[in-house]
Design an enzyme around this catalytic site. Structure first.
Site, mmCIF file in Angstrom:
data_model
loop_
_atom_site.group_PDB
_atom_site.id
_atom_site.type_symbol
_atom_site.label_atom_id
_atom_site.label_comp_id
_atom_site.label_asym_id
_atom_site.label_seq_id
_atom_site.Cartn_x
_atom_site.Cartn_y
_atom_site.Cartn_z
ATOM 1 N N ARG A 1 -5.310 2.291 -16.215
ATOM 2 C CA ARG A 1 -5.439 3.062 -14.974
ATOM 3 C C ARG A 1 -6.134 4.423 -15.166
ATOM 4 N NH1 ARG A 1 -1.984 4.569 -11.888
ATOM 5 N NH2 ARG A 1 -2.975 3.828 -9.976
ATOM 6 N N TYR B 1 0.854 -2.229 -12.034
ATOM 7 C CA TYR B 1 -0.554 -2.331 -12.440
ATOM 8 C C TYR B 1 -0.764 -1.760 -13.838
ATOM 9 C CZ TYR B 1 -0.716 -3.179 -7.471
ATOM 10 O OH TYR B 1 -0.465 -3.684 -6.225
ATOM 11 N N GLY C 1 0.768 -1.239 0.000
ATOM 12 C CA GLY C 1 0.000 0.000 0.000
ATOM 13 C C GLY C 1 0.794 1.281 0.000
ATOM 14 N N GLY D 1 4.208 -3.741 -3.555
ATOM 15 C CA GLY D 1 4.252 -3.866 -5.009
ATOM 16 C C GLY D 1 4.655 -2.549 -5.638
ATOM 17 N N GLU E 1 4.301 -6.631 1.976
ATOM 18 C CA GLU E 1 3.826 -7.123 0.673
ATOM 19 C C GLU E 1 3.804 -5.981 -0.337
ATOM 20 O OE1 GLU E 1 0.560 -10.533 1.865
ATOM 21 O OE2 GLU E 1 -0.113 -8.508 1.481
ATOM 22 N N TYR F 1 -9.518 4.359 -13.049
ATOM 23 C CA TYR F 1 -9.482 5.075 -11.762
ATOM 24 C C TYR F 1 -9.354 6.586 -11.929
ATOM 25 C CZ TYR F 1 -7.479 0.444 -10.589
ATOM 26 O OH TYR F 1 -7.211 -0.883 -10.469
ATOM 27 N N CYS G 1 -12.047 1.548 -29.569
ATOM 28 C CA CYS G 1 -13.362 2.119 -29.868
ATOM 29 C C CYS G 1 -14.199 2.310 -28.610
ATOM 30 C CB CYS G 1 -14.092 1.219 -30.848
ATOM 31 S SG CYS G 1 -13.163 1.111 -32.371
ATOM 32 N N GLU G 2 -13.761 3.203 -27.766
ATOM 33 C CA GLU G 2 -14.475 3.554 -26.533
ATOM 34 C C GLU G 2 -14.133 5.006 -26.235
ATOM 35 O OE1 GLU G 2 -15.959 1.479 -23.950
ATOM 36 O OE2 GLU G 2 -15.480 -0.509 -24.739
HETATM 37 N N1 LLP Z 1 -1.138 -7.245 -0.595
HETATM 38 C C1 LLP Z 1 -2.431 -7.437 -0.964
HETATM 39 C C2 LLP Z 1 -3.246 -8.408 -0.230
HETATM 40 C C3 LLP Z 1 -2.964 -6.680 -2.023
HETATM 41 O O1 LLP Z 1 -4.226 -6.866 -2.370
HETATM 42 C C4 LLP Z 1 -2.146 -5.744 -2.710
HETATM 43 C C5 LLP Z 1 -2.673 -4.949 -3.812
HETATM 44 C C6 LLP Z 1 -0.799 -5.597 -2.302
HETATM 45 C C7 LLP Z 1 -0.344 -6.369 -1.234
HETATM 46 C C8 LLP Z 1 0.160 -4.656 -2.960
HETATM 47 O O2 LLP Z 1 -0.174 -3.315 -2.778
HETATM 48 P P1 LLP Z 1 0.821 -2.131 -3.247
HETATM 49 O O3 LLP Z 1 2.039 -2.185 -2.387
HETATM 50 O O4 LLP Z 1 1.169 -2.350 -4.677
HETATM 51 O O5 LLP Z 1 0.017 -0.914 -3.049
HETATM 52 N N2 LLP Z 1 -4.819 -1.835 -9.756
HETATM 53 C C9 LLP Z 1 -4.735 -0.804 -8.743
HETATM 54 C C10 LLP Z 1 -4.073 -1.304 -7.489
HETATM 55 C C11 LLP Z 1 -4.730 -2.537 -6.894
HETATM 56 C C12 LLP Z 1 -4.031 -3.072 -5.685
HETATM 57 C C13 LLP Z 1 -4.509 -4.438 -5.358
HETATM 58 N N3 LLP Z 1 -3.891 -5.023 -4.210
HETATM 59 C C14 LLP Z 1 -4.010 0.391 -9.333
HETATM 60 O O6 LLP Z 1 -3.663 0.370 -10.508
HETATM 61 O O7 LLP Z 1 -3.812 1.396 -8.654
#
Ligand code: LLP
Length: 415
Positions: A312, A371, A239, A275, A273, A316, A342-343
């Site tokens: 994205r 993402y 997050g 990302g 965790e 969003y 085509c959107e």
């Molecule tokens: N752990 C869990 C259980 C998750 O569901 C997620 C992301 C992460 C870790 C990693 O979160 P990060 O560190 O990347 O914020 N598609 C959206 C983001 C969806 C995130 C889903 N879960 C976007 O493009 O902003």
């Protein structure tokens, strides 16, 4: 911090001009900086170095094997949400004993695969899932290590689609029901309770929601430990937000400083965790201008990347900076940057002040490491883009652009 910079008038990724990649590989193409990936991983790791911890990189952010292998070599484990992500993580050389498996809809088949692979733990999200996992582990004659994903009910102040820690979210088990759920898990013979998991949302740009949720989780851990339920791991989820337009966001050490006292008290090993913070600003999407166009008062720049490549902005309303790859003196104009799909919702930017560009010119859509490719599709039967990784002065295609044959692979015309 990232390795996409202008040298002279040209935008480079590390030591490679992006123009060269576009010329040799074509567009649209994703370009990742290996140096940035490593650098981001190391900064995060270093920030939490005073606590026993490890990082399970969140595979859904960017699951290219070259990205996973780069992080595996740094010591990263994986946060997965499907059998497919487990397959990728193992293929890229990630160690199963650093794999954690979240998600509210794990199938029995996926549970079986993960148990046979010897993953570190399952982050269980409901009571029925707990029972299903107990059953699968029993059939295999093994014990499934589990953490329960608890929902601490805090507002992460992010886009509603990516907020997960509120009471009404579909994720996790309400924190007030957690003790009871842990009791039940501990009573199941084929589960071994080892941890607590939380993930409150993504692209969070303040420390406070984490401090609040981790202190709630910390209290829960104390309670569980006093009941004799042995919690050894606290998984704080992902997050951590990144700057998309140069805004100030907390550094990894800011999070570490705020959370350290609570986490230390628990005596647990901490799992992150992450990302986006690792990979988001380590990638760009390179695209070429196809046409300029005007309808009424509006000006459009039609480019060869579309919502199927990067969804994205459409999904969003996310902002991605878009910069010309060659710096020149140009007039400014306000345009929508749109793709060929085509959107009307197919846009990369709306009403954006941009230098006036001509067909054939190259643009870099910034902060497209997370993402981005992973959410791409074949809509409009568009072939998914190539992916390239840069390492110093060299680059490699780490995923080929799809062919027309790829588009119809597995399809049959019914007799
Ligand atoms: N752990 C869990 C259980 C998750 O569901 C997620 C992301 C992460 C870790 C990693 O979160 P990060 O560190 O990347 O914020 N598609 C959206 C983001 C969806 C995130 C889903 N879960 C976007 O493009 O902003």
């Amino acid at each position: 911090m990232h390795d996409f910079e202008f040298k002279g008038g040209d935008l480079y990724c590390e030591e490679v001009p992006l123009r060269r990649i576009a010329k040799e590989v074509g567009t649209p193409v994703y370009v990742y900086s290996r140096r940035t990936l490593r650098d981001h991983y190391r900064r995060l790791d270093e920030a939490f170095s005073s606590l026993p911890h490890f990082i399970c990189y969140s595979v859904k952010a960017n699951s290219n094997l070259a990205v996973l292998a780069t992080l595996a070599a740094e010591g990263a484990g994986a946060d997965i949400v499907s059998g497919g992500e487990l397959y990728r993580a193992l293929k890229a050389g990630m160690s199963p004993d650093k794999v954690v498996y979240a998600g509210i809809g794990k199938t029995r088949e996926e549970m079986d695969y993960a148990l046979r692979s010897g993953i570190l733990m399952f982050n269980v999200e409901s009571e029925l899932e707990m029972e299903a996992l107990d059953g699968v582990a029993g059939e295999l004659g093994t014990k499934a290590p589990v953490a329960l994903r608890v929902n601490p009910d805090v507002d992460p102040e992010t886009h509603p689609y990516i907020a997960t820690g509120l009471r009404e979210a579909k994720f996790g088990i309400g924190i007030e029901e957690a003790v009871e759920a842990y009791r039940r898990a501990a009573a199941l013979g084929n589960l071994e309770v080892v941890g607590v998991h939380q993930h409150i949302g993504s692209q969070i740009t303040h420390v406070e929601p984490f401090r609040e949720s981790i202190s709630r989780v910390g209290e829960l851990v104390e309670k569980l430990q006093s009941l004799g339920i042995g919690i050894r791991y606290i998984n704080i989820g992902g997050g951590f937000g990144i700057p998309y337009r140069g805004e100030e966001v907390p550094y990894p050490r800011d999070y570490a400083l705020a959370l350290e006292p609570i986490l230390r008290r628990s005596g647990c090993t901490v799992i992150l965790e992450t990302g986006r913070m690792i990979v988001g600003n380590a990638g760009v999407l390179l695209t070429r201008v196809l046409y300029r166009k005007r309808t009424g008062e509006k000006r459009f720049l039609v480019v060869d990347a579309a919502m199927n490549d990067l969804i994205r902005p459409s999904l969003y309303g996310s902002f991605h900076e878009i910069v010309p790859v060659e710096k020149r003196d140009r007039q400014g104009e306000k345009v929508d940057v749109v793709g060929p799909v085509c959107e009307s919702g197919d846009f990369l930017a709306r009403d954006r002040e941009m230098p006036a560009l001509e067909p054939g010119e190259l643009l870099a859509v910034m902060s497209a490491g997370a993402y981005s490719f992973t959410m791409s599709s074949n809509y409009n039967s568009r072939r998914r883009a190539a992916e390239v990784m840069v390492d110093g002065g060299r680059f490699e295609v780490v995923r080929e652009r799809e062919s027309y044959d790829d588009l119809v692979r597995g399809e049959r015309i019914m007799a």
